[in-house]
Design an enzyme around this catalytic site. Structure first.
Site, PDB file in Angstrom:
ATOM      1  N   PHE A 128       0.809  -1.212   0.000  1.00 22.39           N
ATOM      2  CA  PHE A 128       0.000   0.000   0.000  1.00 22.39           C
ATOM      3  C   PHE A 128       0.845   1.265   0.000  1.00 22.39           C
ATOM      4  O   PHE A 128       0.450   2.290  -0.524  1.00 22.39           O
ATOM      5  CB  PHE A 128      -0.936  -0.003   1.202  1.00 22.39           C
ATOM      6  CG  PHE A 128      -2.105  -0.949   1.019  1.00 22.39           C
ATOM      7  CD1 PHE A 128      -2.365  -1.534  -0.214  1.00 22.39           C
ATOM      8  CD2 PHE A 128      -2.934  -1.269   2.077  1.00 22.39           C
ATOM      9  CE1 PHE A 128      -3.426  -2.396  -0.402  1.00 22.39           C
ATOM     10  CE2 PHE A 128      -4.007  -2.123   1.907  1.00 22.39           C
ATOM     11  CZ  PHE A 128      -4.252  -2.694   0.666  1.00 22.39           C
ATOM     12  N   GLU A 185      -5.069   8.897   7.294  1.00 20.98           N
ATOM     13  CA  GLU A 185      -5.492   7.944   6.252  1.00 20.98           C
ATOM     14  C   GLU A 185      -6.246   6.794   6.915  1.00 20.98           C
ATOM     15  O   GLU A 185      -5.925   5.626   6.741  1.00 20.98           O
ATOM     16  CB  GLU A 185      -4.297   7.434   5.436  1.00 20.98           C
ATOM     17  CG  GLU A 185      -3.159   6.837   6.234  1.00 20.98           C
ATOM     18  CD  GLU A 185      -2.106   6.211   5.313  1.00 20.98           C
ATOM     19  OE1 GLU A 185      -2.471   5.788   4.212  1.00 20.98           O
ATOM     20  OE2 GLU A 185      -0.939   6.158   5.710  1.00 20.98           O
ATOM     21  N   GLU A 235     -13.559   2.048   9.129  1.00 19.47           N
ATOM     22  CA  GLU A 235     -12.402   1.874  10.020  1.00 19.47           C
ATOM     23  C   GLU A 235     -12.390   2.956  11.092  1.00 19.47           C
ATOM     24  O   GLU A 235     -11.342   3.339  11.607  1.00 19.47           O
ATOM     25  CB  GLU A 235     -11.113   1.862   9.206  1.00 19.47           C
ATOM     26  CG  GLU A 235     -10.989   0.628   8.322  1.00 19.47           C
ATOM     27  CD  GLU A 235      -9.640   0.511   7.638  1.00 19.47           C
ATOM     28  OE1 GLU A 235      -8.745   1.343   7.927  1.00 19.47           O
ATOM     29  OE2 GLU A 235      -9.480  -0.406   6.821  1.00 19.47           O
TER      30      GLU A 235
END
Length: 548
Positions: free
Chosen positions: A251, A356, A365
């Site tokens: 990522f 993020e 999340e």
């Protein structure tokens, strides 16, 4: 034929019959084929399980055991749903005999041809066989992409002429069993794009190309027409899009995500700085292994700005990486803080907060809860990056995902072998600093209405995406129609239904979605009220929650 991981394709040859099976297998192998498909029984051995001389007729029944590495086909004359009672009875017994022999040979797959929509008795026999057979043997149902007029006695009946409906009837009667799969026979006539899209959600194991669909080119070689080549590519492509992992390292190499973050930080700094003020405090919340810190420092360097950066991270293993980077690269410009951002006692207020924490559904999340708690660190005129994000939903059909789903539990997945049959609609929106003055905080409810396509489909769940405004016009998106090109940090999220829902062509799908919370957890609930009522999924978070 694609393998289970979608990493390669196999190519086989389908025989009507071979007099010498071993020679045929050797010839196919030498020609580059990976497997062969041949009938289970000798084509001249049309068994008759009735009284009289025919019952005791001799002759070879089946091919020899050398078939062990191949796919076997059930005899094409077998018709257990025939209106003729003699043919029906004979077919039922012959089918059971051939299935029993296939089990004895431990074949990897058995192919059964469908020719019309009369499949109830066939489905009953297949279902009984699958449930009684504990092996991993699969039953592949072969259907044509387009039905020929001769497949039924009523050419005006479009329902009978739709091969997808033949398949859908059979697999529904078999309760969507995961060992039931498809062989699609590519026909001379090709279906519409909508009809082809509908097959994407089905468990296709193989494409079959009859010799009649090939043409001879100028050099005398058989080739597919351009239209048939395009159809083949459309079915093959979804099996080749898998990524290998979702690790930190992968990522962090996302070429788009961090470039967009850097651009947003640059524009935000540019808006806040002037000739009398060339200093800024930036707090990176959830710094991970440092990619956002690096993006912040690059943006500051481009503007020749004096930055004070705080990197807050609660993962002790990631903190070690951050401390090493501070010692080797960053120096005193960066302060590493090892704590949960919600518990930190900040020494000052930030001009910009960067995070993020976005999940595949935007808020899944806990970005809203984490950032709401962190707003106390931000100056009154400060900037949050991201400043806004919205989740999106689309209805989908995927037999493969349905059979592999833990019901009431959303999961992140790369959506191949899936038919997304309506464009995404916005579901929940969050702003930072929050614009929500309601007492419900970050709880949400949304009712969305989708229009189904021009062909009947099966609804098995909903795909979730998000779109985030990092700052002003700097946006990242996983919504398919606006997907940030080259970005791969997020896969879609899938919200499954407990049972497949038939959706008639042109009808509406009404879905209700809730985001709920308690003092210790957050969860989603969802249900549909059109085209039929389906019970609320995951009530009170009984199957799935996100811990605060």
């Amino acid at each position: 034929m694609g393998d289970n991981q979608g990493e390669r394709f196999s190519c086989g040859i389908d025989y009507f019959y071979v007099p010498d099976l071993r020679a045929a297998m050797n010839s196919a192998s030498e020609s580059g084929y990976d497997f062969i498909c041949t009938p289970m029984a000798h084509p001249r051995c049309k068994r008759e399980f009735i009284d009289g001389p025919a019952r005791n007729r001799g002759g070879l029944f089946a091919i020899p055991d050398a078939l062990l590495t191949s796919q076997g086909k059930i005899s094409p004359w077998i018709s257990p749903d025939s209106v003729d009672p003699t043919i029906r009875s004979n077919s039922e017994k012959a089918l059971k005999q051939e299935l029993s022999y296939a089990s004895h040979l431990s074949l990897p797959a058995i192919v059964i041809q469908l020719n019309n929509c009369s499949v109830v008795k066939l489905a009953n026999i297949i279902n009984s066989y699958i449930l009684a057979n504990a092996s991993h043997q699969q039953v592949w149902i072969q259907v044509p992409l387009c039905a020929s007029p001769g497949n039924n006695d009523n050419a005006q009946d479009k329902t009978i002429e739709d091969p997808w409906k033949w398949w859908n009837t059979l697999r529904s009667l078999c309760d969507f069993h995961k060992r039931l799969a498809l062989v699609l026979e590519v026909t001379q006539s090709l279906p519409t794009d909508v009809e082809i899209d509908r097959w994407y959600g089905e468990p296709i194991k193989c494409l079959s190309f009859p010799t009649t669909v090939f043409r001879t080119n100028k050099k005398g070689f058989p080739v597919l027409s351009r239209a048939h080549q395009e159809v083949a590519k459309r079915f093959f492509k979804p099996l080749m899009d898998n990524l290998d992992s979702q690790t930190y390292e992968v990522f962090e190499k996302d070429p788009v995500k961090y470039a967009k973050y850097e651009e947003a930080i640059y524009v935000a700094l540019l808006d806040r700085l002037d000739s009398n003020n060339n200093e800024a405090v930036v707090m990176v919340l959830g710094a991970g292994r440092g990619p956002l810190v690096k993006a912040t420092l690059r943006a500051g360097h481009s503007l020749q700005t004096k930055l004070t950066v705080y990197a807050i991270e609660k993962n002790p293993n990631a903190v070690i990486t951050l401390q090493n980077l501070k010692a080797v690269e960053w120096g005193d410009q960066v302060t590493v803080v090892s704590t949960d951002m919600r518990e930190w006692d900040a020494p000052c207020k930030a001009d910009i907060i960067v995070s993020e924490l976005l999940g595949s559904f935007g808020d899944n999340e806990l970005s809203p809860e984490c950032l709401d708690g962190a707003m106390k660190y931000l100056k009154e005129d400060g900037v949050s990056i991201p400043s806004e994000y919205t989740s999106y939903l689309s209805p989908l059909s995927s037999s493969k995902l349905y059979t592999e789903t833990a019901f009431e539990t959303p999961f992140v997945v790369h959506l191949h072998n899936t038919n997304i049959f309506s464009e995404p609609l916005a579901c929940f929106t969050f702003n930072h600093p929050s614009l929500n003055s309601e007492s419900s905080g970050n709880d949400r409810y949304s009712c969305l209405m989708f229009q189904s396509p021009s062909k009947d489909v099966i609804l098995t769940g909903f795909a979730g995406y998000f779109e985030a405004v990092l700052y002003k016009n700097v946006v990242i998106s996983t919504v398919p129609q606006r997907h940030s090109e080259g970005m791969f940090s997020w896969f879609p999220i899938m919200f499954p239904l407990k049972e497949p829902v038939p959706v008639a062509a042109g009808s509406q799908i009404e879905v209700h979605f809730w985001r709920k919370s308690s003092a210790s957890k957050v969860w989603y609930e969802w249900c549909i009220s059109k085209p039929q009522n389906l019970a609320v999924h995951n009530p009170n978070g009984r199957s799935y929650t996100i811990g605060l």
